[in-house]
Motif scaffolding. Structure first.
Motif, PDB file in Angstrom:
ATOM      1  N   VAL A 407     -22.930  30.066  14.152  1.00 36.61           N
ATOM      2  CA  VAL A 407     -23.508  29.995  15.699  1.00 36.61           C
ATOM      3  C   VAL A 407     -23.083  30.163  17.094  1.00 36.61           C
ATOM      4  O   VAL A 407     -22.611  30.778  17.970  1.00 36.61           O
ATOM      5  CB  VAL A 407     -24.987  29.410  15.696  1.00 36.61           C
ATOM      6  N   GLY A 411     -21.044  33.337  17.897  1.00 36.17           N
ATOM      7  CA  GLY A 411     -21.853  33.486  19.137  1.00 36.17           C
ATOM      8  C   GLY A 411     -23.116  34.281  18.238  1.00 36.17           C
ATOM      9  O   GLY A 411     -23.661  35.854  18.552  1.00 36.17           O
ATOM     10  N   ILE A 412     -23.305  34.163  16.684  1.00 38.89           N
ATOM     11  CA  ILE A 412     -24.568  34.848  16.229  1.00 38.89           C
ATOM     12  C   ILE A 412     -25.729  34.164  16.085  1.00 38.89           C
ATOM     13  O   ILE A 412     -25.760  33.699  15.621  1.00 38.89           O
ATOM     14  CB  ILE A 412     -24.130  35.646  14.652  1.00 38.89           C
ATOM     15  N   VAL A 413     -26.609  34.572  17.464  1.00 45.53           N
ATOM     16  CA  VAL A 413     -27.317  33.854  18.048  1.00 45.53           C
ATOM     17  C   VAL A 413     -28.617  34.564  17.740  1.00 45.53           C
ATOM     18  O   VAL A 413     -29.820  33.435  16.961  1.00 45.53           O
ATOM     19  CB  VAL A 413     -26.995  33.682  19.241  1.00 45.53           C
ATOM     20  N   GLU A 414     -29.420  35.616  17.968  1.00 44.07           N
ATOM     21  CA  GLU A 414     -30.713  36.396  18.196  1.00 44.07           C
ATOM     22  C   GLU A 414     -30.674  36.885  17.140  1.00 44.07           C
ATOM     23  O   GLU A 414     -31.906  37.126  16.880  1.00 44.07           O
ATOM     24  CB  GLU A 414     -30.754  37.285  19.822  1.00 44.07           C
ATOM     25  N   PRO A 415     -30.192  37.757  16.163  1.00 47.62           N
ATOM     26  CA  PRO A 415     -30.396  38.352  15.081  1.00 47.62           C
ATOM     27  C   PRO A 415     -31.219  37.478  14.706  1.00 47.62           C
ATOM     28  O   PRO A 415     -32.714  38.378  14.076  1.00 47.62           O
ATOM     29  CB  PRO A 415     -29.621  38.944  14.392  1.00 47.62           C
ATOM     30  N   VAL A 435     -26.755  28.135  21.115  1.00 52.13           N
ATOM     31  CA  VAL A 435     -25.422  27.545  20.926  1.00 52.13           C
ATOM     32  C   VAL A 435     -25.006  25.921  20.804  1.00 52.13           C
ATOM     33  O   VAL A 435     -23.709  25.739  20.625  1.00 52.13           O
ATOM     34  CB  VAL A 435     -24.065  28.719  21.610  1.00 52.13           C
TER      35      VAL A 435
ATOM     36  N   ALA B  40     -18.327  30.052  21.373  1.00 51.57           N
ATOM     37  CA  ALA B  40     -19.937  30.601  21.779  1.00 51.57           C
ATOM     38  C   ALA B  40     -19.721  29.234  22.882  1.00 51.57           C
ATOM     39  O   ALA B  40     -19.849  28.410  22.828  1.00 51.57           O
ATOM     40  CB  ALA B  40     -20.656  31.033  21.169  1.00 51.57           C
ATOM     41  N   PRO B  41     -20.338  30.161  24.130  1.00 53.04           N
ATOM     42  CA  PRO B  41     -20.443  31.886  24.616  1.00 53.04           C
ATOM     43  C   PRO B  41     -19.221  32.136  24.903  1.00 53.04           C
ATOM     44  O   PRO B  41     -18.626  31.509  26.045  1.00 53.04           O
ATOM     45  CB  PRO B  41     -21.321  30.762  26.005  1.00 53.04           C
ATOM     46  N   TYR B  51     -27.051  34.067  26.709  1.00 53.79           N
ATOM     47  CA  TYR B  51     -27.005  32.823  25.010  1.00 53.79           C
ATOM     48  C   TYR B  51     -26.694  32.333  24.738  1.00 53.79           C
ATOM     49  O   TYR B  51     -26.340  31.520  23.551  1.00 53.79           O
ATOM     50  CB  TYR B  51     -28.401  32.930  24.892  1.00 53.79           C
ATOM     51  N   GLY B  52     -24.565  32.807  24.427  1.00 53.23           N
ATOM     52  CA  GLY B  52     -23.763  32.479  23.574  1.00 53.23           C
ATOM     53  C   GLY B  52     -23.339  33.728  22.460  1.00 53.23           C
ATOM     54  O   GLY B  52     -22.960  33.651  21.860  1.00 53.23           O
ATOM     55  N   GLY B  53     -24.274  35.172  22.712  1.00 57.12           N
ATOM     56  CA  GLY B  53     -24.334  36.004  21.452  1.00 57.12           C
ATOM     57  C   GLY B  53     -22.874  36.793  22.340  1.00 57.12           C
ATOM     58  O   GLY B  53     -22.325  36.456  22.683  1.00 57.12           O
ATOM     59  N   SER B  54     -22.347  37.434  21.060  1.00 58.32           N
ATOM     60  CA  SER B  54     -21.101  38.225  20.771  1.00 58.32           C
ATOM     61  C   SER B  54     -21.381  39.933  20.306  1.00 58.32           C
ATOM     62  O   SER B  54     -22.587  39.350  19.539  1.00 58.32           O
ATOM     63  CB  SER B  54     -19.995  37.384  19.679  1.00 58.32           C
ATOM     64  N   TYR B  55     -20.917  39.854  20.406  1.00 55.43           N
ATOM     65  CA  TYR B  55     -20.124  41.017  19.875  1.00 55.43           C
ATOM     66  C   TYR B  55     -21.060  41.272  17.886  1.00 55.43           C
ATOM     67  O   TYR B  55     -20.915  42.877  17.605  1.00 55.43           O
ATOM     68  CB  TYR B  55     -19.319  41.966  20.269  1.00 55.43           C
ATOM     69  N   LEU B  56     -20.869  40.139  17.594  1.00 60.93           N
ATOM     70  CA  LEU B  56     -20.468  40.303  15.968  1.00 60.93           C
ATOM     71  C   LEU B  56     -22.397  40.660  15.782  1.00 60.93           C
ATOM     72  O   LEU B  56     -22.493  40.322  14.568  1.00 60.93           O
ATOM     73  CB  LEU B  56     -20.128  38.703  15.866  1.00 60.93           C
ATOM     74  N   GLU B  57     -22.423  40.612  17.000  1.00 63.74           N
ATOM     75  CA  GLU B  57     -24.266  40.090  16.501  1.00 63.74           C
ATOM     76  C   GLU B  57     -24.494  41.841  16.445  1.00 63.74           C
ATOM     77  O   GLU B  57     -26.139  42.109  16.415  1.00 63.74           O
ATOM     78  CB  GLU B  57     -25.323  39.683  18.018  1.00 63.74           C
TER      79      GLU B  57
END
Ligand code: SF4
Ligand code: SF4
Lengths: 538, 303
Positions: A407, A411-415, A435, B40-41, B51-57
């Motif tokens: 996280v 930055g993998i937060v929402e899935p 995060v 992140a972020p 919210y600190g997300g990245s392209y890896l999502e």
């Protein structure tokens, strides 16, 4: 405020036998009831007389590394000289191109504003013990580099009033101190200048490992070395891994009433699932859960039985660039040999960090095989409509732990949240989360380290902020009568939670159980007649 | 002091400042490409940065187009530079001093720019009414900068000395830096108060500096202020205060550097991994002449 007398940076090099701090459990930040009375808890195990005789014990009363006392002054001096050589190598392009720029940027621009301190869960939980302040170890290391690795350093150190002596006491204390940090990088996130104390700690560990050959045995001899030799730090060899899973397949086939079958070494499969062998041994529902989900979604997948293709951990990310490169390279070579389209990284945070980002610039040419997180892989399946779900099956309180390496670092937060919001009606967030999360206290390799009395540090100090926020997330059902699920989608986090659970007796006192994400997904599958989450066996 | 002393003194210092800063920046730029270490972020990730997300999502992210936006990056940097938002949020007790010190510096820099503009006005014969307005503004900005800068520098000195969170970490050079800054601001106040018309004197001095006029003169408090400030400019590139520039790199080259390897990078990486290692740890096996490439490409990890 801590009772220990104020600590100076130069204390790091003071007399060898002298401890810099004593950790008193009463000084730690308070926990919610029923854990607010320290009396009923195990406290902190003191070193035995024999251990005190044999082992270096000059930091804080904990020992993570069981470093033997040197035999004589010559041996001490040899290590000090090696350390000094290592300081210089960290600044050389050839030896440290991997992190030279981030290291120098962090070493040269700290303004000592201490903004990072209040972000550190270890420092705060300890009742603000100076020794655990993110800048304590970083500033000492910075001053040593400036003095011993830069031209004119000794002279300048005196002039600037930033003189720290490099001696046996300094390096033996720094070695332990490097393993009082979770490398969670919460401090780095809060630094207004962009200085990274987590990185500095890792570079310090790296110096010890790559120059002196010093590293925690759980990370090195019984970690990366064993993994490259026999397949896994758990000691699990390929044939035994296969046998174990065959047995688990049968077991779950019988208990669930559906066919569960692990696929091994399937050429040209779409997906190589890279689990951690620790999951096979300690949390098999996770591995079986993946198999059930993949089969239900019609995915062409496989596991590998080649060394170390069934073991996704890569402890190199915690302490050593060379070992990091070796393990990551083996992982992708195995995937290439199998001819898979992509690697899906299983529920292991540091495996993600190693394969997805840190090793990305090492895996060049035909080693650059696509690598994806199980989080996005699962999200795609769950919302594809290929599997029917009944969320009422998960109608119990659920909260989510954010593994730092997935996280905060990736930055993998929402899935994972989209899945939980869909499948778990009583899902609630911790505060803070995403995060801004707190580390479980097992980050930076501590989760798998258990020498001497370090487990007490992990449970009482490093994991304290996490434990506190877990309890607060379930404050509407504090007792054991309502069963609650902590989703911790990372093997190392689960290993650390187990230490906390055992220390405090969480399951009995609070009725909180922990497991991964796959288990919750399978438990909500409408076609599954029996519950997958078996509270009695967790 | 009069005459060419000032020209030599100030131009040499400015020249050295620029050379040393350029050297520092170039040495950062010339460092080898490093392994990824983002955090992140990452603010250029459009929408997800909130919210600190990245392209890896993204599912199979390597096949997707990346959407970057630099507006959040600019907004973040502006918040940091203008409001010191990070310190406000995470270290409130330091903020009043940090904020006033930084604003002291900003305002003094703005007043110097205004003196320069006024110097141009003098050269171009701009009407006195316009010049008066600008000189008035420069005078006010200057004195406000000096006063709040002094408060910040002196306040930080006390905070460093009295607060146990800072004291152990404050070497002589940390105090020296603050004393130096305080000296600039306080000498500025004295020069301002002791001058009949500070802004006019500064504008004329600036004009003479740029026109290489041998009649250039500054005496007493003003001369002391100019000398202290100039020496500080020379001292600055050797300190951590260069973070006003290098912060760009800690963010863009490390924290927000989430670029997957590409062809250009791979070329550089091939050279880097061909280098031999000299680490002495037994497992590195550098005595066998191993390079990174040996480890990465030839399965050297196998015993
Ligand atoms: S690391 Fe950053 S936040 Fe911490 S003291 Fe240094 S500059 Fe301040
Ligand atoms: S990386 Fe985490 S544990 Fe280590 S000093 Fe920073 S905040 Fe504390």
């Amino acid at each position: 405020m801590a009772k220990n007398k104020p600590l100076k940076l130069t204390d790091i090099s003071r007399e060898v036998e002298d401890r810099l701090a004593d950790i008193d459990i009463e000084e730690l930040i308070p926990l919610p009831p029923p854990y607010d009375k320290n009396g009923g808890l195990p406290g902190i195990t003191q070193l035995s007389d024999d251990q005190k005789q044999r082992l270096v014990n000059n930091l804080d009363g904990f020992s993570a590394l069981a470093l033997p006392k040197p035999k004589n002054k010559e041996e001490e001096d040899k290590y000090v000289r090696q350390f000094e050589a290592g300081l210089k190598k960290l600044l050389r392009k050839g030896d440290n191109w991997t992190f030279l720029q981030p290291l120098l940027l962090s070493l040269e621009h700290c303004v000592r504003c201490q903004t990072c301190s209040e972000a550190c869960p270890v420092y705060i939980a300890s009742g603000r013990q100076e020794i655990y302040r993110p800048t304590y170890r970083a500033e000492i290391f910075r001053r040593l580099i400036n003095k011993y690795a830069k031209p004119g350093g000794k002279w300048l150190a005196k002039l600037k009033g930033a003189d720290i002596e490099l001696n046996w006491a300094t390096i033996s204390r720094l070695f332990e101190l490097a393993y009082r940090c979770n490398l969670c990088r919460r401090c780095s996130q809060h630094c207004p200048i962009g200085v990274d104390n987590g990185l500095i700690t890792r570079e310090l560990r790296k110096l010890f490992s790559q120059e002196l050959g010093w590293a925690p045995k759980e990370l090195h001899e019984k970690g990366t070395v064993l993994q490259l030799q026999v397949g896994s730090p758990t000691g699990l060899r390929p044939n035994v891994a296969k046998d174990n899973l065959e047995f688990l397949d049968e077991d779950f086939t019988e208990s669930l009433g559906i066919k569960v079958e692990t696929v091994w070494d399937k050429k040209d499969a779409d997906v190589l699932l890279l689990h951690s062998a620790g999951d096979i041994l300690s949390f098999p529902e996770s591995v079986i859960g993946f198999a059930i989900i993949c089969d239900a979604a019609g995915i062409s997948w496989t596991l590998s039985s080649e060394i170390p293709g069934y073991e996704g951990v890569n402890y190199g990310v915690f302490y050593d660039d060379v070992q990091l490169a070796r393990v990551a390279t083996r992982h992708v070579q195995i995937a290439r040999k199998l001819g898979v389209k992509k690697i899906v990284m299983g529920e292991c945070g540091h495996e993600h960090k190693a394969l997805a980002t840190v090793a990305d610039r090492l895996l060049i040419g035909d080693l650059n095989i696509p690598r994806e997180s199980f989080m996005t892989f699962f999200e795609n399946i769950v919302f594809s409509g290929k599997i029917k779900f009944d969320p009422t099956k998960n109608d119990f309180p659920v909260t989510l732990h954010d593994p730092c390496n997935v996280v905060r670092n990736l930055g993998i937060v929402e899935p994972q949240r989209r899945i939980l919001r869909y499948l778990c009606p009583q899902f609630r967030e911790m505060t803070p989360h995403g995060v801004d999360n707190y580390c479980c206290g097992g980050g930076g390799g501590l989760a798998v380290m258990s020498d001497v009395n370090i487990n007490d540090f992990k449970a009482a100090v490093a994991g304290r902020m996490k434990f506190k926020q877990i309890l607060e997330a379930f404050s509407d059902h504090p007792g054991p009568e309502v069963k609650k699920y902590l989703c911790a989608p990372c093997l190392n986090c689960k290993l650390q939670l187990r230490v906390i659970w055992d220390y405090y007796g969480v399951q009995e006192k609070s009725g909180i159980y922990f497991g991964g994400l796959a288990e919750l997904i399978v438990n909500a599958m409408a076609d599954l007649k029996k519950p997958f989450i078996n509270w009695g066996e967790m | 002091m009069t005459g060419f002393f000032w020209h030599f003194f100030i131009y040499i210092i400015l020249f050295l400042f620029l050379v040393i800063m350029a050297y520092r920046i170039l040495s950062i730029l010339r460092m080898p490409v490093h392994l990824r270490w983002e955090l992140a972020p990452v603010l250029h990730d459009k929408e997800r940065y909130r919210y600190g997300g990245s392209y890896l999502e993204e599912y199979e992210w390597w096949g997707k187009e990346r959407h970057k936006s630099y507006l959040p990056v600019i907004a973040y940097m502006a918040g940091e530079i203008l409001l010191m938002k990070g310190v406000w949020k995470n270290n409130r007790s330091l903020w009043p001093f940090s904020f006033t010190l930084h604003y002291g510096i900003y305002l003094v820099i703005i007043s110097v720019i205004l003196h320069f503009i006024n110097a141009m006005f003098i050269v171009s014969g701009t009407p006195a009414a316009v010049m008066d307005v600008f000189r008035g503004i420069a005078a006010v900005i200057g004195i406000v900068g000096y006063i709040i800068g002094s408060i910040g520098a002196v306040g930080l000195m006390f905070k460093r000395y009295l607060d146990r969170n800072y004291r152990a970490y404050s070497s002589f050079s940390a105090y020296f830096k603050l004393i130096f800054l305080a000296a600039i601001f306080i000498s500025g106040i004295i020069a301002w108060v002791s001058s009949v018309n500070y802004a006019t004197e500064m504008s004329v001095f600036t004009r003479d500096l740029f026109t290489l006029d041998s009649g250039i003169t500054a005496t007493g408090a003003l001369a002391a202020h100019i000398i202290i400030t100039s020496v500080f400019v020379l001292y600055l590139p050797f300190t951590d205060m260069v973070h006003f520039i290098t912060k760009f790199f800690t963010y863009h080259s490390v924290r927000w550097d989430d670029e997957p390897q590409d062809e250009k990078m791979v070329k550089k990486l091939r050279d880097l991994i061909a280098q031999p290692l000299t680490w002495s740890g037994p497992h590195v096996k550098s005595d066998r002449g191993n390079s990174w490439g040996d480890m990465v490409q030839k399965e050297n990890g196998k015993e």
